[in-house]
Design an enzyme around this catalytic site. Structure first.
Site, PDB file in Angstrom:
ATOM      1  N   LYS A  90       0.829  -1.199   0.000  1.00 54.22           N
ATOM      2  CA  LYS A  90       0.000   0.000   0.000  1.00 54.22           C
ATOM      3  C   LYS A  90       0.872   1.260   0.000  1.00 54.22           C
ATOM      4  CE  LYS A  90      -3.794  -0.146   2.310  1.00 54.22           C
ATOM      5  NZ  LYS A  90      -4.298  -0.603   3.583  1.00 54.22           N
ATOM      6  N   ARG A 160      -3.082   2.800   8.934  1.00 55.54           N
ATOM      7  CA  ARG A 160      -3.389   1.494   8.319  1.00 55.54           C
ATOM      8  C   ARG A 160      -2.150   0.638   8.202  1.00 55.54           C
ATOM      9  NH1 ARG A 160      -8.221   2.386   4.713  1.00 55.54           N
ATOM     10  NH2 ARG A 160      -8.443   4.617   4.618  1.00 55.54           N
ATOM     11  N   GLY A 169      -7.862  -7.944   5.305  1.00 60.07           N
ATOM     12  CA  GLY A 169      -8.629  -8.036   6.545  1.00 60.07           C
ATOM     13  C   GLY A 169      -7.892  -8.649   7.724  1.00 60.07           C
ATOM     14  N   MET A 171      -5.066  -7.518   9.299  1.00 60.43           N
ATOM     15  CA  MET A 171      -4.455  -6.605  10.276  1.00 60.43           C
ATOM     16  C   MET A 171      -5.360  -5.396  10.500  1.00 60.43           C
ATOM     17  SD  MET A 171      -0.477  -6.967   9.354  1.00 60.43           S
ATOM     18  CE  MET A 171      -0.708  -6.779   7.623  1.00 60.43           C
ATOM     19  N   ARG A 415      -3.905  -1.199  -6.584  1.00 56.94           N
ATOM     20  CA  ARG A 415      -3.137  -2.440  -6.516  1.00 56.94           C
ATOM     21  C   ARG A 415      -3.586  -3.325  -7.673  1.00 56.94           C
ATOM     22  NH1 ARG A 415      -6.085  -4.616  -1.029  1.00 56.94           N
ATOM     23  NH2 ARG A 415      -8.164  -4.313  -1.803  1.00 56.94           N
ATOM     24  N   HIS A 531      -7.400 -43.701  -5.126  1.00 56.99           N
ATOM     25  CA  HIS A 531      -8.002 -44.192  -6.357  1.00 56.99           C
ATOM     26  C   HIS A 531      -9.078 -43.214  -6.867  1.00 56.99           C
ATOM     27  CE1 HIS A 531     -10.928 -46.643  -8.639  1.00 56.99           C
ATOM     28  NE2 HIS A 531      -9.819 -47.151  -9.162  1.00 56.99           N
ATOM     29  N   SER A 840      10.232 -43.331 -16.883  1.00 60.87           N
ATOM     30  CA  SER A 840       9.096 -42.479 -16.529  1.00 60.87           C
ATOM     31  C   SER A 840       8.935 -42.554 -15.016  1.00 60.87           C
ATOM     32  CB  SER A 840       7.838 -42.982 -17.237  1.00 60.87           C
ATOM     33  OG  SER A 840       6.751 -42.182 -16.859  1.00 60.87           O
ATOM     34  N   CYS A 907       4.976 -39.522 -14.857  1.00 62.01           N
ATOM     35  CA  CYS A 907       3.568 -39.836 -15.116  1.00 62.01           C
ATOM     36  C   CYS A 907       2.759 -39.953 -13.822  1.00 62.01           C
ATOM     37  CB  CYS A 907       3.425 -41.091 -15.957  1.00 62.01           C
ATOM     38  SG  CYS A 907       4.073 -42.552 -15.160  1.00 62.01           S
ATOM     39  N   TYR A 927       9.438 -34.786 -20.883  1.00 63.30           N
ATOM     40  CA  TYR A 927       7.984 -34.576 -20.883  1.00 63.30           C
ATOM     41  C   TYR A 927       7.388 -34.786 -19.499  1.00 63.30           C
ATOM     42  CZ  TYR A 927       7.373 -39.684 -20.797  1.00 63.30           C
ATOM     43  OH  TYR A 927       7.399 -40.984 -20.438  1.00 63.30           O
TER      44      TYR A 927
HETATM   45  C1  PEP Z   1       2.849 -43.763 -10.026  1.00 62.26           C
HETATM   46  O1  PEP Z   1       3.059 -44.584  -9.142  1.00 62.26           O
HETATM   47  O2  PEP Z   1       3.243 -42.596  -9.960  1.00 62.26           O
HETATM   48  C2  PEP Z   1       2.076 -44.149 -11.220  1.00 62.26           C
HETATM   49  C3  PEP Z   1       1.937 -43.319 -12.214  1.00 62.26           C
HETATM   50  O3  PEP Z   1       1.491 -45.353 -11.199  1.00 62.26           O
HETATM   51  P1  PEP Z   1       0.123 -45.662 -10.429  1.00 62.26           P
HETATM   52  O4  PEP Z   1      -0.432 -44.402  -9.935  1.00 62.26           O
HETATM   53  O5  PEP Z   1      -0.745 -46.346 -11.409  1.00 62.26           O
HETATM   54  O6  PEP Z   1       0.584 -46.575  -9.346  1.00 62.26           O
END
Ligand code: PEP
Ligand code: MG
Length: 957
Positions: A90, A160, A169, A171, A415, A531, A840, A907, A927
């Site tokens: 500020k 202020r 909000g 202080m 701001r 899951h 991966s 992954c 990737y």
């Molecule tokens: C992992 O374990 O990061 C993975 C991609 O395999 P899953 O989640 O299927 O065990």
């Protein structure tokens, strides 16, 4: 490990280093060298500058460095926007606006550094600071033409807080400071009696609450009593006499509570308020807020003392807030609200309906209140001139506060404005087109994770909601539907057109069809990589997971929360972005993806170096991901296909088979189905790489649970229930996540992996024969030892050759790689890499096994870890860089030391988390792979990582 291997590794490392350097360095470095050369003569000229001037400059710099109070006003300011650390957001912006010639009431900022000194000195404001502040107050008085404490026409000030980053909000603030029993009379004479006494009672109330720590309701209840006595509802209906009476009561409350009269000396009031603002840095709520937002304790707050201007002195006064562009759509419309004859807090309190500042701010045509443009055209024109100036100067959408006193416009704050994700995208793209910012800046302006908001339907923000429980915001979006407690019922009801929400204690692969059919998923157990969470994100469905307050009774078809029972068929709404469970149906809105989104994505793609793939198991998901810009599949989990209702029986037959022959017969039934799946996926991903992971979960996951289920399956398979039960018992494991799963299944049941490789290859050859380019990659899960990979690679290669032998013209040549998802694999990556065409990182399991944290149970206790400050974030959401990240670094270096250029990706769920993506980019990954709805998030995050790296290199160079 042998000495020879070590030598090879070192050699390989040496080989790669110059290679990388050769491609980029000369071009990048040459101009810098030239620039350095050119810079030299200029630098050497410096000593020749007049000595006196240099000394003056140094002295001025020293003085500035030692200064703790910074004046602004009358077009001059000692601070600037760059001094955020010292002045807070500020204070820095007030100084900057003053420098720009914008009308800002004069004031001064006490620096953030004083906050720490105040606390270290046991709550005392250093004398030096007081001296500087009084000198600055003198300048404020001159700028405003009034004196602080003057009994005939007093200067009043606001006090202020103002931290480096906004802590809305959190202080404290004190307004109208400088009023006492005498000065109030002066104000009444100079302005208006009712206004003066109203201001004084507001001041006593605020000062009493903030500085003297008298409970707020002690004052409020007196005000309520007064309104009851007079039979009025609104403060505005009370007159000067009423306020005078109330002031007497307020002064008595202060005396009773503190044992001292209300401070009448304006300077004592000032130091009291300054100290209270410093103290408010350390209130419980401010500390909690800092913990959540990751704001360091040591930053401290600045204190802004500023001349008051009044929007409540009559009908030529007003106060308001505005955004330089529409904060919900991003449209280039000046947007705001104001109240005539009111103080700033009245706008926020919502006591009166604010009026639109102009026609484009009128969202609801049914309310035809006059606009500021119509009521005070001169002030409005000036406001327009100023907002344009501010936006151009700050190069971002501004959120501004203003007050009009007797027709004169004053700016109180500017701001960068908060905005929706859609507005952030539109504003960034428009500003780049207007050449206000560069395209790189535009890409960095949009928080990557916010893009998820754009892709899913969300709750209508204006709709009321009755929240009954909260859980983890596992997958964003909103879902409305009737409660069902089983996957079969979800599917059955959905088939009739009913919208359902699947409620489970936790989900298992058995529930896939129900999850697919449901609008959203709610679970009582499980964390961010449970899951339910992973599958819901993959499907782009909303999910609230780990909602521990739910008591679910499948038998009774009920869920209980807070003593209330909800039954099958009752309607609930989920907000997956906030983790809320809401009673009844709340309307949802589907955000539209405008042209700006596509444009920003194209700019991002040009900047990033990391590719973005998706985790998808069906042609439908693959297509969605491709539409979102996925550049291939990084993980196709084949087990999800095994759970389809039409094939789970064959899978069970395969598991229960006694001997290879029987198993192979069951696998033959599965082969055509798997082949069909892969054909669909290869078609959807034509020309792009598709990594198919061979079977991973422990086998018992496929077996029936519960007596009914067991009986039905036994009947379908034509075996005795007792025999089936015995087999299920045999397959059961104590610790299945570390048991017979992943590549271990391939080692003991090679026929399973053989069938899968055959299905992949036959599908690839068939699709290729139809003229579509296919690029399959075969991935082995849970490799921990190079020996496992050796055995399985041979098996996979033999199966590939056998299929190719039947397809002589085929050019399909799949890469064979491995997941790195247990610590041993990361630590021995140099042994594994010679046999792997790619790595991966499966960071879900790597976090589970490396951190020894069950991914399905951690949701129960991790919130406590975060609350107690042990962890800042869930390691299943953002990679734990120090621990699991270190394993990734070792794995990457190990792999590439023996196989330079080894393709490496991720992954696990972290592949869609912007912070983790930045980490992977820094490790040099090729990737990241994430669920389809996170693909745009990952594209933007990867681009931002690239921009940051470029900026870092420039900074170092
Ligand atoms: C992992 O374990 O990061 C993975 C991609 O395999 P899953 O989640 O299927 O065990
Ligand atoms: Mg895994």
């Amino acid at each position: 490990m042998s000495a020879r291997k070590k030598t090879t590794r070192r050699k390989a490392t040496r080989k790669t280093a110059p290679k990388k350097a050769v491609t980029k360095k000369p071009a990048a470095k040459a101009p810098r060298k030239k620039a350095a050369k050119r810079a030299k003569p200029a630098a050497s000229r410096k000593p020749a500058a007049p000595k006196k001037a240099t000394r003056k400059k140094v002295a001025a710099r020293r003085k500035r460095a030692a200064r703790q109070v910074f004046f602004f006003g009358d077009g001059r300011a000692e601070g600037s926007a760059e001094m955020r650390e010292t002045l807070g957001g500020k204070g820095a912006n007030l100084a900057e606006m003053t420098r720009l010639g914008v009308p800002v009431p004069a004031g001064f900022t006490i620096s953030t550094a004083v906050c720490a000194v105040y606390n270290q000195a046991g709550g005392r404001i250093p004398e030096g600071v007081k001296r500087e502040a009084l000198a600055a107050m003198g300048r404020v008085e001159r700028a405003m033409g009034r004196r602080f404490g003057d009994v005939s026409d007093p200067l009043l000030v606001s006090v202020r807080s103002g931290a480096r980053v906004s802590m809305p909000g959190m202080m404290d603030t004190v307004l109208n400071l400088g009023l006492n029993d005498e000065t109030v009379r002066g104000l009444a004479n100079a302005a208006d009696e009712r206004f003066a006494y109203d201001s004084y009672r507001r001041f006593i109330q605020m000062y009493g609450d903030v500085v003297l720590e008298i409970p707020h309701d002690r004052f409020e209840s007196r005000l309520d009593d007064l309104k009851d006595d007079r039979g009025v509802d609104a403060d505005t209906e009370l007159g000067a006499g009423d306020w005078r009476g109330l002031i007497r009561e307020y002064l008595q409350i202060v005396l009773d509570h503190t044992g001292r009269p209300f401070p009448q000396d304006p300077h004592e009031q000032l130091w009291g308020a300054v100290a209270a603002v410093f103290r408010s840095w350390d209130t419980e709520r401010a500390i909690r807020y800092r913990q959540i937002e990751g704001i360091p304790e040591e930053w401290g707050t600045a204190v802004n003392v500023q001349a008051m201007v009044f929007g409540n002195m009559g009908d030529d006064c007003a106060t308001g807030v505005a955004f330089t562009r529409d904060p919900s759509t991003g449209d280039k419309n000046f947007y705001g609200e104001y109240l005539k004859n009111a103080q700033g807090e009245d706008v926020v309190a919502g006591i009166r309906t604010p009026q639109p500042i102009n026609k484009s701010s009128r969202k609801d045509d049914s309310i035809q209140l006059p606009t500021l443009e119509e009521e005070m055209p001169r002030a409005y024109r000036e406001l327009v001139r100023i907002y344009k100036r501010l936006e151009k100067h700050y190069r971002d959408m501004q959120d501004i506060e203003f007050t009009i006193q007797a027709g004169k416009l004053w700016m109180l704050q500017t701001r960068n404005g908060k905005r929706t994700a859609a507005a952030a995208v539109k504003i960034a793209v428009d500003m780049a087109k207007e050449r206000l910012i560069t395209r790189q800046e535009a890409v960095c302006r949009v928080p990557a994770h916010s893009l998820e908001q754009l892709l899913h339907p969300t709750l209508d923000p204006s709709a009321p909601r009755d929240v009954i429980a909260t859980g983890l915001p596992a997958s964003p979006g909103a879902a409305v539907g009737s409660i069902v407690f089983s996957a079969d019922e979800a599917e059955a009801r959905a088939r009739t057109g009913e919208r359902v929400v699947l409620v489970r204690i936790e989900t298992s692969p058995d529930d896939i069809h129900g999850m697919h059919a449901a609008e959203g998923i709610l679970t009582a157990r499980g964390g961010m990589t449970s899951h339910a969470a992973v599958v819901a994100r993959g499907m782009g469905k909303c999910c609230v997971a780990g909602c521990g307050m739910l008591r679910i009774d499948y038998e009774a078809g009920t869920m209980m929360v807070d003593g209330k029972t909800y039954r099958t068929g009752e309607t609930i709404t989920l907000d997956g972005g906030a983790g809320l469970v809401i009673r009844g149906a709340v309307p949802t809105v589907t955000p539209e993806l405008g042209g700006a989104f596509g444009e920003l994505m194209r700019w991002a793609d040009r900047l990033r170096t990391v590719r973005v793939r998706t985790n998808a198991d069906t042609p439908g998901d693959a297509q969605v991901a491709r539409d979102f810009g996925a550049e291939g599949i990084g993980l196709c989990r084949t087990e999800h296909m095994f759970f389809e209702p039409d094939r789970v029986l064959a899978v069970r037959e395969m598991i229960l088979a006694d001997g290879v022959g029987a198993r192979q017969r069951a696998l033959e039934k599965l082969l055509p189905m798997q082949r069909g799946d892969f054909e669909g996926i290869f078609e959807a991903m034509a020309g792009l790489p598709v990594t198919v992971r061979l079977l991973d979960p422990p086998l018992h996951e496929f077996l029936p649970h519960g007596d009914d289920d067991l009986r039905q399956v036994a009947q379908a398979l034509g075996v005795a229930t007792a025999a089936l039960r015995a087999k299920v018992e045999e397959v059961k494991e104590f610790n299945p996540m570390l048991g017979h799963r992943g590549c271990r299944l391939g080692v003991t049941f090679p026929e399973i992996y053989g069938m899968q490789v055959r299905a992949i290859m036959e599908a690839a050859c068939a699709v290729e024969a139809r003229g579509t380019k296919v690029r399959p990659e075969i991935m082995l899960p849970l490799i921990a030892h190079v020996g496992e990979l050796r055995v399985l690679r041979t098996l996979v290669e033999e199966e590939i050759q056998s299929v190719l032998a039947c397809n002589p013209g085929s050019r399909v040549d799949p890469a064979i790689g491995t997941m790195i998802e247990v610590p041993r694999a990361a630590l021995t990556a140099d042994q594994i890499a010679p046999l792997a065409d790619f790595f991966s990182f499966g960071t879900n399991d790597l976090t589970q096994t490396g951190y020894a944290l069950s991914r399905d149970d951690a949701g129960k206790f991790l919130p406590d870890y975060m609350e107690r400050g042990i962890l800042d974030e869930d390691p299943f959401v953002s990679i734990d860089e120090e621990g699991i990240g270190r394993l990734m670094e070792i794995g990457t270096e190990g792999g590439r030391s023996v196989r330079p250029g080894l393709k490496i990706g991720i992954c696990g769920e972290h592949g869609g988390d912007p912070k983790s993506i930045r980490f992977c980019a820094a490790l040099g990954f090729d990737y990241v792979s994430c669920s389809p709805f996170r693909v745009p998030v990952a594209r933007l995050a990867a681009a931002q990582a690239a921009v940051e790296r470029m900026a870092g290199k420039k900074g170092r160079g």
